[in-house]
Write an enzyme that holds these catalytic residues in place. Structure first.
Site, PDB file in Angstrom:
ATOM      1  N   LYS A  70     -17.495  19.689  65.848  1.00 34.77           N
ATOM      2  CA  LYS A  70     -16.891  18.425  66.268  1.00 34.77           C
ATOM      3  C   LYS A  70     -15.391  18.530  66.536  1.00 34.77           C
ATOM      4  O   LYS A  70     -14.888  17.928  67.485  1.00 34.77           O
ATOM      5  CB  LYS A  70     -17.174  17.336  65.237  1.00 34.77           C
ATOM      6  CG  LYS A  70     -18.639  16.929  65.178  1.00 34.77           C
ATOM      7  CD  LYS A  70     -18.871  15.817  64.180  1.00 34.77           C
ATOM      8  CE  LYS A  70     -20.348  15.460  64.097  1.00 34.77           C
ATOM      9  NZ  LYS A  70     -20.599  14.368  63.130  1.00 34.77           N
ATOM     10  N   ALA A 132     -13.805  15.712  51.989  1.00 37.68           N
ATOM     11  CA  ALA A 132     -12.647  15.607  52.887  1.00 37.68           C
ATOM     12  C   ALA A 132     -12.820  16.510  54.098  1.00 37.68           C
ATOM     13  O   ALA A 132     -11.847  16.982  54.674  1.00 37.68           O
ATOM     14  CB  ALA A 132     -11.368  15.964  52.131  1.00 37.68           C
ATOM     15  N   GLY A 242     -28.448   7.957  55.023  1.00 35.12           N
ATOM     16  CA  GLY A 242     -27.700   7.815  56.262  1.00 35.12           C
ATOM     17  C   GLY A 242     -28.519   7.679  57.529  1.00 35.12           C
ATOM     18  O   GLY A 242     -27.981   7.848  58.631  1.00 35.12           O
TER      19      GLY A 242
END
Length: 273
Positions: A70, A132, A242
């Site tokens: 990404k 993170a 999700g």
């Protein structure tokens, strides 16, 4: 050279066999009546640029990007939406013309849309994000823009500090410090790691959660996970995987390509069975 051909839309990643995106986009195509030939492509590491160039030079019109590409895809694009520019991460590409590729990031709006659907979020909620990495990076801007305050928990504190530095101008975001106990319990805890932290001695104190805390796992396994098991120990009954985020982010990609937003709920129910 590695090639993807004979279709107009694709998801690129490594690994990719687990992807539900082709199934979701096939359902979108049937629902809307829009011709939408969509496949998955496993991309060798260090080959994304060549693969995307080949794809868009041929019949490629739009692409989704998944792990671990990404942030690399962000640099492939010469035009960006605001949310992609802020995240510095791209999960959706659209060919505008022969010279321009638009990059977008629909992960954050996908997550926010599902949290709203579940009634897991309200403005001014206090959110703890575990992780993170790239998954967290893609969702911070929409959550901050919604008016929530965010703490990031990560074993490597430096990585959490880097995200706080990048996003602090957009809202209230801090690094979570286990040595400075949170006075008020979090309203929502989001797992943005691929493998939930299992070390109980290096995790979140139960004093930071309550029976009203909502738990959301950005992974979409339907089986019980360590995050699921941990959330149950808090006494909360508010948990979701999700799948909804996955379908919503796909729907917003579809909208970018076709200017049509598909119906969502029945597809979420179908995939959760």
């Amino acid at each position: 050279m590695f090639k993807c051909k004979n279709f107009n839309y694709a998801v690129f990643g490594n690994p990719i066999n687990h992807s539900k995106s082709p199934e979701i986009h096939s359902l979108f195509s049937k629902q809307t009546g829009i011709s939408h030939f969509y496949k998955s492509c496993n991309v060798p590491l260090n080959s994304l640029y060549a693969v995307l160039q080949d794809f868009f030079k041929k019949d490629g019109r739009g692409a989704n990007i998944t792990a671990p590409f990404k942030q690399e895809a962000y640099f492939f694009c010469n035009k960006l939406t605001k949310r992609a520019e802020v995240a510095q991460s791209v999960n959706t590409l659209k060919k505008i013309d022969n010279c321009n590729i638009l990059g977008d990031n629909t992960d954050g709006i996908g997550l926010l849309s599902d949290l709203i659907r579940l009634n897991f979020i309200k403005k001014n909620y206090s959110i703890l994000i575990i992780g993170a990495g790239g998954a967290a990076r893609g969702v911070l801007f929409p959550l901050l823009s919604y008016g929530c305050s965010i703490c990031i928990f990560n074993r490597t504190v430096l990585n959490a500090e880097k995200l706080v530095l990048q996003f602090h101008k957009y809202g209230n975001i801090n690094v979570f410090n286990t040595n400075s106990l949170h006075v008020k319990s979090f309203d929502l805890i989001i797992n943005a790691t691929s493998h939930f932290i299992q070390d109980k001695d290096n995790f979140i104190p139960f004093s930071c959660v309550s029976s009203k805390t909502c738990f959301y796992d950005m992974n979409y396994q339907t089986d019980n996970t360590f995050f699921f098991d941990w959330s149950r120990k808090t006494g909360s009954n508010f948990f979701s995987n999700g799948i909804g985020m996955l379908v919503f982010q796909a729907a917003h990609s579809f909208f970018l390509w076709h200017n049509v937003l598909p119906e969502i709920d029945y597809i979420i129910d179908l995939l959760n069975k």
